[in-house]
Write a protein that holds these residues in place. Structure first.
Motif, PDB file in Angstrom:
ATOM      1  N   LEU A  37      -2.745   4.201  -9.137  1.00  0.00           N
ATOM      2  CA  LEU A  37      -3.092   4.887  -8.028  1.00  0.00           C
ATOM      3  C   LEU A  37      -3.574   6.478  -8.455  1.00  0.00           C
ATOM      4  O   LEU A  37      -3.432   6.943  -9.605  1.00  0.00           O
ATOM      5  CB  LEU A  37      -1.639   5.312  -7.410  1.00  0.00           C
ATOM      6  N   SER A  38      -4.276   6.823  -7.441  1.00  0.00           N
ATOM      7  CA  SER A  38      -5.006   8.017  -7.607  1.00  0.00           C
ATOM      8  C   SER A  38      -3.993   9.263  -7.586  1.00  0.00           C
ATOM      9  O   SER A  38      -2.924   9.063  -7.135  1.00  0.00           O
ATOM     10  CB  SER A  38      -6.030   8.536  -6.712  1.00  0.00           C
ATOM     11  N   ASN A  77       0.837  11.641  -2.093  1.00  0.00           N
ATOM     12  CA  ASN A  77       1.496  10.911  -0.736  1.00  0.00           C
ATOM     13  C   ASN A  77       2.748  10.304  -0.893  1.00  0.00           C
ATOM     14  O   ASN A  77       3.632  10.490   0.124  1.00  0.00           O
ATOM     15  CB  ASN A  77       0.388  10.176  -0.373  1.00  0.00           C
ATOM     16  N   GLU A  95      -3.951  11.889  -5.866  1.00  0.00           N
ATOM     17  CA  GLU A  95      -3.564  12.127  -4.131  1.00  0.00           C
ATOM     18  C   GLU A  95      -2.621  11.120  -3.694  1.00  0.00           C
ATOM     19  O   GLU A  95      -1.931  11.588  -2.959  1.00  0.00           O
ATOM     20  CB  GLU A  95      -4.897  12.274  -3.520  1.00  0.00           C
ATOM     21  N   GLU A  96      -2.867   9.807  -4.133  1.00  0.00           N
ATOM     22  CA  GLU A  96      -2.009   8.901  -3.308  1.00  0.00           C
ATOM     23  C   GLU A  96      -0.716   8.846  -3.965  1.00  0.00           C
ATOM     24  O   GLU A  96       0.359   8.513  -3.250  1.00  0.00           O
ATOM     25  CB  GLU A  96      -2.646   7.325  -3.895  1.00  0.00           C
ATOM     26  N   LYS A  97      -0.439   9.708  -5.492  1.00  0.00           N
ATOM     27  CA  LYS A  97       0.722   9.534  -5.868  1.00  0.00           C
ATOM     28  C   LYS A  97       1.353  10.609  -5.165  1.00  0.00           C
ATOM     29  O   LYS A  97       2.790  10.581  -4.894  1.00  0.00           O
ATOM     30  CB  LYS A  97       0.719   9.691  -7.323  1.00  0.00           C
ATOM     31  N   LYS A 132       0.828  -1.385   0.000  1.00  0.00           N
ATOM     32  CA  LYS A 132       0.073   0.083   0.064  1.00  0.00           C
ATOM     33  C   LYS A 132       0.772   1.246  -0.088  1.00  0.00           C
ATOM     34  O   LYS A 132       1.963   1.090   0.517  1.00  0.00           O
ATOM     35  CB  LYS A 132      -0.982  -0.015   1.154  1.00  0.00           C
ATOM     36  N   PRO A 133       0.401   2.494  -0.601  1.00  0.00           N
ATOM     37  CA  PRO A 133       1.063   3.755  -0.620  1.00  0.00           C
ATOM     38  C   PRO A 133       1.663   4.127   0.790  1.00  0.00           C
ATOM     39  O   PRO A 133       2.626   4.560   0.863  1.00  0.00           O
ATOM     40  CB  PRO A 133       0.308   4.507  -1.377  1.00  0.00           C
ATOM     41  N   SER A 134       0.749   3.797   1.827  1.00  0.00           N
ATOM     42  CA  SER A 134       1.042   4.467   2.960  1.00  0.00           C
ATOM     43  C   SER A 134       2.276   3.525   3.660  1.00  0.00           C
ATOM     44  O   SER A 134       2.870   4.046   4.413  1.00  0.00           O
ATOM     45  CB  SER A 134      -0.544   4.368   4.135  1.00  0.00           C
TER      46      SER A 134
END
Length: 536
Positions: free
Chosen positions: A390-391, A397, A393-395, A354-356
Motif C-alpha cells: 500500500l502507498s 487512510n 497515503e493508503e496506509k 480494499k483499504p476503503s
C-alpha cells in the motif's frame, strides 16, 4: 328420449364436451348470452374457455347439475368448485321455483361453522385451483376467516379446532393434536400443503387477528423448510420471497435471528429480488447483537474476489445503526462492536480487501461503542502486513480508523515500534492532535506522551513544528477520499478540523508565553550584568 347435442365446449384445452345448448344455457346466463350472440342455428356451434375455474372436472360437475334439473347434493367437498363455477357461468337463474346454483351454494356456505377441520382444509386446497374466481367471489376470504378463527380459539382454550361437536373431530387432527406439548404448533403440518399465495393471505389474516408473532414466524420458517424438499429452483425463489415478505410484517424482535441467517444463505443462491433481500438484511441487522461470527462469514457472490461478503455485513451494521443510536441500549451496541472486532480480524488477512472497505468496517460503529481499540489495532497490524504494498497515503487512510487514546499501554508501546504502520510524520498527524487536545483540556494519560525522542517516530518541536503539524492535518483531511454517503467519516473529518482550530489557539497561546519568557530572560540578563557595577 333423444338428447340433442348441438353445442361443443372446449375447457382450458383439457377436454371437449358435447352438450344440449338449450339445457346448459337455461341455467347459465353466460352461455345464454354467448349463444344468443351467435347467428348459427344449426349444429356445429362451439365455445372455448381458456380460464374456466377448476378446469374440465369442475365443468363436468356443473353439467350434472344442469342435466339433473338442479338436483345435486351439495356438500363441503364439492361446494367450492360449484360456487366458483356458479359465479363464473352466471348461474343465477331459477328453475321451477327452486333455488339456482349460486343461491344454493351461498346458503351452504352459511353452514361452514359445522364443517370439520379436514373439510375446511380440503376446501382451502381446492381454492388453489380456482383462482382468481375463488378470490373475487369472496369464498376464499370466508374460508380464511373460519380457519384463523378456529386457530385463535384453539390457542386460547383447547387444542381441538374442529367444531363444538365432538363427532365432527376427525382422526387425523386428533392424532396431530393429542400431545399438549404441540398445542401452539399442531397446525403447522396441516397448512404446509397450501401454496405461497394462500400462505400470504393466511399470515396477513393471523396478523389482523393479533396472533402471537413468534408463533407465526416459527410457522413461516417451518413452511419454507418443508416446501423446499420437493420444490424446483423457481418454486423455492417464490417460497423464499413470500416467507421474507410475511416475516417483515411481524415484530422483528419476535423472529429468531438464527433462522433468519438460515433462510438468508438459501435465499442468496436463488436470485431473490433486491427489495426482498433488503427486507431480509434489515431484519437481520435490527438484531445483529444476537448474531455470531459464524453467521457473518457468508461466502461472496459470484464474481467477487473477497473471502467473505463484506458488503453484506456492512448492510447489517447500517440497518442496526439505522434504528437510531439513541434508541439502542449501550449494552447491545458494545456487543455488536465486539462481534465486528472479531469479524474485522477474520477478514483482515484477505489480500483482495480494499483499504476503503477495511476502513468502512472499522468506522461503521460510533467511537463510543468500543471501550478500547486493541482488537482493531491487531487487525490493522495484520492488514498492513498482508497489504505491505500500500502507498503511504493508503496506509494513513487505514490508520484513520484507529483511536490511539483508547489503546492499552502494551499495545501503545507496540505501535511506537511497529514499522508496518505509516511514516512518523503521517501518523504523528493523526496522533498529536489527540495528545495536544488532552493537554489543552487539562487531562492526564496513564501512558507516556507520544512525543518522545526515544520513540521510533521523530519528536515534534512544540515551537517549531506546530505549524507543520497543523498543515499536515489540513493536507491529510484534503487527501481523504470520503464517500458522500458516509456520515461518520464526514463527522470525524469535521472533528479533525475542530482540532486544527484548537491547535491554532494553543499555538497562539504558546507564542505569547514564549514572547513573555524571552522578554523576562532579556530583562533578567540586563539586571544580572549590572550587578557587578553596583557592587563595585
Amino acid at each position: 328420449m333423444v338428447v340433442c347435442c348441438d353445442l361443443e365446449v372446449e375447457v382450458n384445452g383439457e377436454e371437449i364436451f358435447v352438450l344440449d345448448k338449450k339445457t346448459i344455457s337455461f341455467y347459465s346466463g353466460r352461455l345464454s348470452k354467448l349463444i344468443g350472440k351467435s347467428r348459427i342455428e344449426t349444429q356445429g356451434l362451439k365455445v372455448i374457455f381458456h380460464d374456466f375455474p377448476g378446469g374440465a372436472e369442475s365443468f363436468e360437475l356443473m353439467t350434472r347439475f344442469c342435466y339433473n334439473s338442479g338436483k345435486l347434493q351439495i356438500n363441503p367437498l364439492n361446494l367450492t368448485p360449484l360456487h366458483c363455477v356458479a359465479h363464473f357461468m352466471e348461474m343465477n337463474k331459477t328453475a321451477s321455483g327452486s333455488l339456482n346454483l349460486l343461491e344454493r351454494t351461498e346458503k351452504s356456505l352459511e353452514e361452514i361453522r359445522y364443517w370439520t377441520w379436514s373439510e375446511l382444509l380440503v376446501a382451502l386446497k381446492q381454492c388453489q385451483d380456482l383462482l382468481p374466481v375463488a378470490n373475487s367471489c369472496n369464498v376464499l376470504e370466508i374460508y380464511l376467516d373460519s380457519l384463523v378463527g378456529r386457530l385463535s380459539l384453539a390457542s386460547e382454550t383447547s387444542p381441538c379446532p374442529s367444531t363444538s361437536s365432538p363427532d365432527s373431530f376427525d382422526t387425523q387432527s386428533y392424532e396431530s393434536l393429542k400431545s399438549s406439548s404441540f398445542r401452539a404448533t399442531w397446525w403447522f403440518e396441516d397448512l404446509v400443503a397450501l401454496n405461497p399465495y394462500l400462505i400470504e393471505m393466511v399470515t396477513k389474516s393471523m396478523v389482523s387477528w393479533k396472533f402471537d408473532h413468534a408463533t407465526i414466524s416459527r410457522f413461516l420458517f417451518y413452511y419454507q423448510k418443508s416446501r423446499f424438499i420437493r420444490a424446483t429452483s423457481d418454486e423455492k425463489r417464490v417460497i423464499a420471497e413470500t416467507v421474507v415478505n410475511m416475516l417483515s410484517l411481524l415484530d422483528w424482535s419476535a423472529i429468531s435471528c438464527k433462522s433468519l441467517f438460515g433462510i438468508l444463505r438459501v435465499a442468496l443462491s436463488l436470485n431473490i429480488s433486491k427489495l426482498v433481500r433488503y427486507k431480509l438484511e434489515s431484519m437481520i441487522g435490527s438484531q445483529m447483537d444476537q448474531a455470531t461470527l459464524d453467521n457473518l462469514l457468508v461466502p461472496p457472490q459470484a464474481g467477487v474476489n473477497y473471502l467473505y461478503d463484506v458488503n453484506l455485513v456492512l448492510s447489517f451494521v447500517k440497518s442496526f445503526v439505522g434504528q437510531g443510536l439513541c434508541c439502542v441500549p449501550l449494552v447491545r451496541l458494545k456487543k455488536v462492536a465486539g462481534l465486528m472486532d472479531l469479524y474485522i480480524a477474520e477478514v483482515a488477512p484477505d489480500p483482495c480487501l480494499k483499504p476503503s472497505k477495511f476502513l468502512y468496517l472499522v468506522t461503521a460503529l460510533p467511537d463510543y461503542a468500543r471501550e478500547n481499540y486493541d482488537a482493531i489495532y491487531h487487525a490493522m497490524d495484520m492488514y498492513l502486513e498482508v497489504h505491505a504494498a500500500l502507498s503511504e497515503e493508503e496506509k494513513v487512510n487505514v490508520c484513520y480508523g484507529l483511536n490511539y487514546e483508547k489503546l492499552s499501554s502494551e499495545v501503545y508501546k507496540h505501535l511506537t515500534q511497529n514499522k508496518k504502520f505509516p511514516s512518523k510524520s503521517a501518523v504523528q498527524t493523526l496522533i498529536s492532535p489527540q495528545c495536544n487536545l488532552k493537554s489543552l483540556r487539562g487531562g492526564t494519560d496513564h501512558r507516556e506522551p507520544f512525543i518522545d525522542s526515544s520513540r521510533s517516530f521523530a519528536e515534534i518541536d512544540i515551537k517549531g513544528k506546530k505549524d507543520e503539524a497543523c498543515e499536515q492535518i489540513v493536507l491529510y483531511a484534503r487527501k481523504l477520499d470520503l464517500p458522500a454517503e458516509n456520515e461518520k467519516l464526514r463527522a470525524n473529518l469535521q472533528g479533525m478540523q475542530w482540532r486544527v482550530a484548537e491547535l491554532e489557539k494553543l499555538r497562539a497561546k504558546m507564542q505569547n508565553q514564549m514572547t513573555k519568557m524571552l522578554k523576562s530572560r532579556s530583562s533578567s540578563h540586563r539586571n544580572g550584568r549590572s550587578l557587578p557595577r553596583l557592587c563595585s
